[in-house]
Design a protein around this motif. Structure first.
Motif, short mmCIF file in Angstrom:
data_model
loop_
_atom_site.label_atom_id
_atom_site.label_comp_id
_atom_site.label_asym_id
_atom_site.label_seq_id
_atom_site.Cartn_x
_atom_site.Cartn_y
_atom_site.Cartn_z
N LYS A 1 32.02 3.16 36.56
CA LYS A 1 31.37 3.53 37.79
C LYS A 1 30.65 2.75 38.49
CE LYS A 1 29.62 7.54 40.52
NZ LYS A 1 30.35 7.22 41.77
N LEU A 2 30.71 2.06 39.43
CA LEU A 2 29.84 1.43 40.37
C LEU A 2 28.97 2.11 41.21
CD1 LEU A 2 29.13 -1.65 40.88
CD2 LEU A 2 30.62 -1.74 42.91
N ILE A 3 27.62 2.29 40.85
CA ILE A 3 26.81 3.27 41.40
C ILE A 3 26.48 2.86 42.81
CG2 ILE A 3 24.37 4.29 41.27
CD1 ILE A 3 26.27 4.93 39.02
N ALA A 4 26.60 3.87 43.83
CA ALA A 4 26.40 3.60 45.12
C ALA A 4 25.16 4.30 45.66
CB ALA A 4 27.55 3.98 45.92
N GLU A 5 24.86 4.00 46.67
CA GLU A 5 23.55 4.51 47.38
C GLU A 5 23.95 6.16 47.47
OE1 GLU A 5 20.91 3.57 50.93
OE2 GLU A 5 21.85 1.57 50.42
N LEU B 1 17.51 0.36 40.64
CA LEU B 1 17.95 -1.08 40.97
C LEU B 1 18.62 -1.21 42.41
CD1 LEU B 1 19.58 -1.62 37.49
CD2 LEU B 1 17.75 -2.84 38.39
N MET B 2 19.26 -0.09 42.86
CA MET B 2 19.78 -0.37 44.19
C MET B 2 18.83 -0.39 45.13
SD MET B 2 22.81 2.72 44.39
CE MET B 2 21.32 4.02 44.54
N GLY B 3 17.69 -0.16 45.03
CA GLY B 3 16.68 -0.32 45.98
C GLY B 3 16.12 -1.70 45.98
N GLN B 4 16.80 -2.32 45.20
CA GLN B 4 16.32 -3.90 45.27
C GLN B 4 17.37 -4.84 45.63
OE1 GLN B 4 14.60 -5.11 41.30
NE2 GLN B 4 12.57 -4.41 41.82
N GLY B 5 18.64 -4.05 45.85
CA GLY B 5 19.88 -4.91 46.27
C GLY B 5 20.49 -5.35 45.08
N VAL B 6 20.27 -4.61 43.98
CA VAL B 6 20.95 -5.18 42.83
C VAL B 6 22.12 -4.06 42.48
CG1 VAL B 6 20.61 -5.10 40.28
CG2 VAL B 6 18.87 -5.91 41.78
N TYR B 7 23.18 -4.54 42.12
CA TYR B 7 24.51 -3.77 41.95
C TYR B 7 24.38 -3.06 40.17
CZ TYR B 7 26.49 -5.98 45.78
OH TYR B 7 26.62 -6.85 46.82
N ALA B 8 24.80 -1.84 40.26
CA ALA B 8 24.74 -1.23 38.93
C ALA B 8 26.16 -0.72 38.60
CB ALA B 8 23.71 -0.20 38.90
N LEU B 9 26.54 -0.90 37.32
CA LEU B 9 27.92 -0.34 36.93
C LEU B 9 27.73 0.21 35.49
CD1 LEU B 9 30.87 -0.57 37.22
CD2 LEU B 9 31.02 -2.56 36.04
N THR B 10 28.20 1.43 35.34
CA THR B 10 28.21 2.15 34.14
C THR B 10 29.22 1.97 32.94
OG1 THR B 10 29.51 3.98 34.77
CG2 THR B 10 27.17 4.24 35.51
N PRO B 11 29.01 1.88 32.01
CA PRO B 11 30.03 1.80 30.86
C PRO B 11 31.43 2.48 31.05
CG PRO B 11 27.90 1.80 29.77
CD PRO B 11 27.75 2.28 31.15
N LEU C 1 12.32 -2.24 32.07
CA LEU C 1 11.23 -2.93 32.56
C LEU C 1 11.69 -4.50 32.34
CD1 LEU C 1 8.02 -1.06 31.31
CD2 LEU C 1 9.06 -0.91 33.57
N TYR C 2 12.00 -4.95 31.50
CA TYR C 2 12.55 -6.28 31.54
C TYR C 2 13.44 -6.72 32.52
CZ TYR C 2 14.09 -10.78 29.55
OH TYR C 2 14.43 -12.06 29.50
N ILE C 3 14.59 -5.91 32.55
CA ILE C 3 15.45 -6.24 33.46
C ILE C 3 14.92 -6.15 35.09
CG2 ILE C 3 17.62 -5.37 34.34
CD1 ILE C 3 18.38 -4.69 31.42
N LEU C 4 14.07 -4.77 35.25
CA LEU C 4 13.73 -4.81 36.58
C LEU C 4 12.76 -5.88 36.70
CD1 LEU C 4 13.51 -2.46 38.53
CD2 LEU C 4 11.58 -1.58 37.65
N ASN C 5 12.24 -6.56 35.98
CA ASN C 5 11.17 -7.74 36.23
C ASN C 5 11.92 -9.06 36.66
OD1 ASN C 5 8.67 -6.67 36.44
ND2 ASN C 5 8.51 -6.25 34.37
N LYS C 6 13.25 -8.94 36.03
CA LYS C 6 14.02 -10.42 36.13
C LYS C 6 14.94 -10.26 37.05
CE LYS C 6 12.03 -12.29 32.27
NZ LYS C 6 11.23 -13.37 32.33
N VAL C 7 15.50 -8.90 37.52
CA VAL C 7 16.63 -9.04 38.30
C VAL C 7 16.20 -9.71 39.98
CG1 VAL C 7 18.00 -7.35 37.20
CG2 VAL C 7 16.45 -6.56 38.99
N GLU C 8 17.23 -9.89 40.58
CA GLU C 8 17.04 -10.29 41.95
C GLU C 8 18.09 -9.88 42.58
OE1 GLU C 8 16.51 -14.47 42.28
OE2 GLU C 8 14.68 -14.63 40.61
N LYS C 9 17.94 -9.90 43.87
CA LYS C 9 19.15 -9.34 44.93
C LYS C 9 20.41 -9.85 44.64
CE LYS C 9 19.98 -8.27 49.84
NZ LYS C 9 19.35 -8.42 51.06
N GLY C 10 21.52 -9.05 44.58
CA GLY C 10 22.73 -9.68 44.46
C GLY C 10 23.21 -9.50 42.89
#
Length: 155
Positions: A99-103, A86-96, A63-72
């Motif tokens: 793997k870069l998560i794609a739509e 996060l993808m729905g907000q235009g934020v990139y997500a990478l796993t340890p 929730l903290y991250i979700l409230n702080k992140v911005e597109k990009g």
């Protein structure tokens, strides 16, 4: 994201197994990652200015991250469902595991989560993910390096 504001790298730091790799790659690219963790996962490293220590409530880090992140922005997280959100907000997500998560991954991720929850309700034993290997860490480091290199000047 505000005009002329650089994207940020956020780290879901509770039990994150690649903190050293993140520090090393980000330092090389002059990027300061923001590590977000609960009090329960406090580490002496957290005294650094780039750590945010928050209450240990359920999903507090997300929730903290979700409230702080911005597109990009980029978020490093093991939580695949969170990555889909996060993808729905235009934020990139990478796993340890690198793997870069794609739509295109979203449906499968959410379906697997559904199956896990269904098995949990049925009290079936669920095997967790395999231990992170050195190869996984190298793949992660390479993927983060590629991501930051490809976005040089943005981050």
């Amino acid at each position: 994201m505000l005009k002329n504001q650089k994207p940020i790298v956020y780290v879901d730091a509770d039990s994150c197994p690649v903190k050293e790799e993140i520090q090393r790659v980000c330092q090389k690219h002059v990027v300061t990652p923001v590590f977000v963790s609960t009090f329960n996962h406090y580490s002496p490293d957290a005294d650094n200015d780039n750590w945010r220590i928050i209450d240990p409530d359920d999903q507090a880090v997300d929730l903290y991250i979700l409230n702080k992140v911005e597109k990009g922005d980029l978020v490093i997280t093991q939580d695949l469902s969170f990555a889909v959100l996060l993808m729905g907000q235009g934020v990139y997500a990478l796993t340890p595991r690198g793997k870069l998560i794609a739509e295109a991954d979203a449906d499968e991720i959410l379906y697997r989560k559904y199956l896990r929850q269904k098995n949990q309700k049925a009290r079936n034993r669920i095997k967790g993910p395999s231990a992170l290997t050195d190869e996984d860490k190298k793949r992660f480091e390479m993927q983060l390096e590629n991501f930051l290199s490809n976005n040089e000047g943005i981050f």
